[in-house]
Design an enzyme around this catalytic site. Structure first.
Site, PDB file in Angstrom:
ATOM      1  N   ASP A 157       0.825  -1.215   0.000  1.00 39.57           N
ATOM      2  CA  ASP A 157       0.000   0.000   0.000  1.00 39.57           C
ATOM      3  C   ASP A 157       0.863   1.271   0.000  1.00 39.57           C
ATOM      4  O   ASP A 157       2.097   1.198   0.046  1.00 39.57           O
ATOM      5  CB  ASP A 157      -0.927  -0.063   1.225  1.00 39.57           C
ATOM      6  CG  ASP A 157      -2.309   0.486   0.942  1.00 39.57           C
ATOM      7  OD1 ASP A 157      -2.454   1.301   0.013  1.00 39.57           O
ATOM      8  OD2 ASP A 157      -3.246   0.108   1.669  1.00 39.57           O
ATOM      9  N   GLU A 190      -1.101   1.687  -5.181  1.00 39.51           N
ATOM     10  CA  GLU A 190      -0.712   3.100  -5.105  1.00 39.51           C
ATOM     11  C   GLU A 190      -1.863   4.001  -5.536  1.00 39.51           C
ATOM     12  O   GLU A 190      -1.722   5.213  -5.585  1.00 39.51           O
ATOM     13  CB  GLU A 190       0.561   3.262  -5.951  1.00 39.51           C
ATOM     14  CG  GLU A 190       1.173   4.603  -6.045  1.00 39.51           C
ATOM     15  CD  GLU A 190       0.573   5.418  -7.177  1.00 39.51           C
ATOM     16  OE1 GLU A 190       0.859   6.610  -7.231  1.00 39.51           O
ATOM     17  OE2 GLU A 190      -0.195   4.868  -7.985  1.00 39.51           O
ATOM     18  N   TRP A 191      -3.007   3.388  -5.851  1.00 38.52           N
ATOM     19  CA  TRP A 191      -4.280   4.055  -6.175  1.00 38.52           C
ATOM     20  C   TRP A 191      -4.263   4.848  -7.492  1.00 38.52           C
ATOM     21  O   TRP A 191      -5.160   5.652  -7.746  1.00 38.52           O
ATOM     22  CB  TRP A 191      -4.741   4.985  -5.033  1.00 38.52           C
ATOM     23  CG  TRP A 191      -4.506   4.416  -3.668  1.00 38.52           C
ATOM     24  CD1 TRP A 191      -4.869   3.179  -3.230  1.00 38.52           C
ATOM     25  CD2 TRP A 191      -3.845   5.044  -2.570  1.00 38.52           C
ATOM     26  NE1 TRP A 191      -4.478   2.996  -1.927  1.00 38.52           N
ATOM     27  CE2 TRP A 191      -3.841   4.126  -1.499  1.00 38.52           C
ATOM     28  CE3 TRP A 191      -3.251   6.299  -2.385  1.00 38.52           C
ATOM     29  CZ2 TRP A 191      -3.259   4.425  -0.260  1.00 38.52           C
ATOM     30  CZ3 TRP A 191      -2.676   6.586  -1.159  1.00 38.52           C
ATOM     31  CH2 TRP A 191      -2.692   5.657  -0.114  1.00 38.52           C
ATOM     32  N   GLY A 192      -3.236   4.683  -8.298  1.00 36.86           N
ATOM     33  CA  GLY A 192      -3.248   5.318  -9.617  1.00 36.86           C
ATOM     34  C   GLY A 192      -2.751   6.745  -9.655  1.00 36.86           C
ATOM     35  O   GLY A 192      -2.599   7.325 -10.731  1.00 36.86           O
ATOM     36  N   ASP A 212     -10.213   3.395  -3.575  1.00 31.94           N
ATOM     37  CA  ASP A 212     -10.890   2.164  -3.149  1.00 31.94           C
ATOM     38  C   ASP A 212     -12.296   2.006  -3.739  1.00 31.94           C
ATOM     39  O   ASP A 212     -13.070   2.954  -3.803  1.00 31.94           O
ATOM     40  CB  ASP A 212     -11.004   2.133  -1.616  1.00 31.94           C
ATOM     41  CG  ASP A 212      -9.643   1.902  -0.970  1.00 31.94           C
ATOM     42  OD1 ASP A 212      -8.628   1.886  -1.685  1.00 31.94           O
ATOM     43  OD2 ASP A 212      -9.619   1.736   0.258  1.00 31.94           O
TER      44      ASP A 212
HETATM   45  C1  GLA Z   1      -6.082   1.190   1.461  1.00 32.76           C
HETATM   46  C2  GLA Z   1      -6.182   0.215   0.310  1.00 32.76           C
HETATM   47  C3  GLA Z   1      -7.278  -0.814   0.617  1.00 32.76           C
HETATM   48  C4  GLA Z   1      -6.951  -1.540   1.904  1.00 32.76           C
HETATM   49  C5  GLA Z   1      -6.761  -0.541   3.053  1.00 32.76           C
HETATM   50  C6  GLA Z   1      -6.223  -1.213   4.300  1.00 32.76           C
HETATM   51  O1  GLA Z   1      -7.227   1.970   1.572  1.00 32.76           O
HETATM   52  O2  GLA Z   1      -6.449   0.879  -0.883  1.00 32.76           O
HETATM   53  O3  GLA Z   1      -7.420  -1.732  -0.450  1.00 32.76           O
HETATM   54  O4  GLA Z   1      -5.789  -2.309   1.732  1.00 32.76           O
HETATM   55  O5  GLA Z   1      -5.859   0.495   2.686  1.00 32.76           O
HETATM   56  O6  GLA Z   1      -6.003  -0.318   5.338  1.00 32.76           O
END
Ligand code: GLA
Length: 402
Positions: A157, A190-192, A212
């Site tokens: 993450d 890394e969410w992009g 997410d």
């Molecule tokens: C982030 C990630 C999620 C999950 C949470 C856990 O938000 O994007 O997929 O792993 O952390 O805390």
């Protein structure tokens, strides 16, 4: 130096570095050799968040091994955040002894004994998103520990990374994992934000492309701190539209783990969710309680014809070829030359959606066999185009073979 000589020197240096930088290193080749088809498995976060334990993971592995999911291709059982609590006096990561009394190695052995693979979660920052110890500064030590435990998959993450450079952070952990000699699939979360599809090949085997997912058809909710966002399923789909060229065997775009079976969408909506994740060559990571799902949900998650589209060895990521308001057509090229096609209706009433042979790259005069992958039926041979009535918030998913 004469001007012309200087020009040649600069050009030479430029060509040398262009060639040199374009040649993949051994580490990049090794990394890209894992996950030749999109990884399939289960992850604890979407349903259980921090409520993870040894008992939960064992019972989930039992369920996957016996309920048809393993036969369908699901392999990795991944514990997300909150399994870790501290570091010991030598800096090694310590699992929560209350929730995992037998320790992680025993649990990994148990998962392996079921013919499945085992995954863990960490973070490139000082702390994970749930505030547990992150791997920053401990990458090689953590990688060694994971390999000793028998970890096969690491989700990594991006919380609490401050000013850390994203490519450096992910390369460091990728190399640390490779240095153990154990094949560990590396899932970059890394969410992009840093566009990992542009640099992630050879570093990660999959990379999240967005924030997410939530168990909703559509939603764009900001986080409490004002950062953007939690997304609904179709909001995530919309963010995948231009990303297909960046995926392939060993390096996949990850639109996040699935929400199928968590209760927030209807059965047709979950069918659409699964169809799109399959067509996008996305990792198929279930996120529901697979120990107690209904037969309808299990049928969605284990549909062999849809999974075959996802696992097709060509590794092409499907893309949108047509949008007309709420009606869309998406396609994915398969290894045998046929096409998977999704006819999609986002609207609120039944609509006819049609695909022409031209837009999937077939000659108009070609008579092609059309099969419905949810009805499990051949619907006939057609020339030039095919059209079907699609219910609201639904898909019709087809295989069209020349
Ligand atoms: C982030 C990630 C999620 C999950 C949470 C856990 O938000 O994007 O997929 O792993 O952390 O805390």
């Amino acid at each position: 130096m004469k001007r012309s000589r200087m020009r040649w020197t600069i050009l030479g240096l430029f060509l040398f570095s262009a060639i040199f930088l374009a040649i993949p290193t051994n580490a990049q080749i090794e990394r890209n050799s894992l996950a030749q088809t999109p990884p399939m498995g289960w992850n604890s976060w979407n349903k259980f968040a921090c409520n993870v334990s040894e008992d939960l993971i064992k019972s989930v592995a039992d369920a996957i091994a016996t309920n048809g999911m393993k036969e369908a291709g699901y392999q990795y059982v991944v514990i997300d955040d909150c399994w870790q609590v501290s570091r010991d006096e030598n800096g090694f990561i310590v699992a929560d002894a209350q929730r995992f009394p037998s320790g992680i190695k025993v649990l990994a052995d148990y998962v392996h004994s079921k013919g499945l693979k085992f995954g863990l979660y960490s973070d490139a920052g000082s702390k994970t998103c749930a505030g547990r110890p992150g791997s920053q500064g401990h990458e090689y030590q953590d990688a060694i520990q994971y390999a000793r435990w028998g970890v096969d998959y690491l989700k990594y993450d991006w919380c609490n990374t401050a000013t850390r450079n994203v490519e450096e952070a992910y390369s460091t952990m990728s190399n640390a994992l490779l240095s153990t000699g154990r094949p560990i699939v590396f899932s970059m979360c890394e969410w992009g934000t840093g566009k990992p599809w542009l640099w992630g090949k050879g570093i990660g085997n999959l990379w999240r492309t967005t924030g997410d997912i939530s168990d909703k058809w559509t939603s764009k909710k900001k986080w409490p701190n004002g950062d953007c966002c939690e997304y609904g399923m179709v909001d995530i789909l919309d963010l995948q539209v231009d990303l297909a060229p960046y995926a392939g065997p060993g390096h996949w775009n990850d639109p996040d783990m699935m929400e199928i079976g968590n209760g927030g969408m209807t059965i047709p909506e979950y069918r659409a969710h699964f169809s799109f994740w399959a067509l996008l060559a996305a990792p198929l990571i279930a996120g529901n309680d697979v120990r107690s799902m209904t037969s309808e949900i299990k049928e969605i998650l284990t549909n062999p014809e849809v999974i075959a589209v996802n696992q097709d060895k060509l590794g092409h990521e499907g893309h949108r070829i047509h949008k007309d308001g709420d009606l869309e057509v998406w396609t994915k090229i398969l290894n045998d030359g046929s096409r998977a096609v999704i006819l999609f209706n986002r609207g609120a009433s039944d609509s006819d959606v049609s695909v022409s042979w031209e837009e999937i790259g077939y000659p108009n005069h070609l008579s092609s066999k059309v099969r419905d992958l949810w009805a499990h039926k051949d619907v006939g041979s057609f020339t030039g185009s095919y059209s079907a009535k699609v219910a609201p918030h639904s898909v019709v998913m087809l295989k069209i073979a020349p």
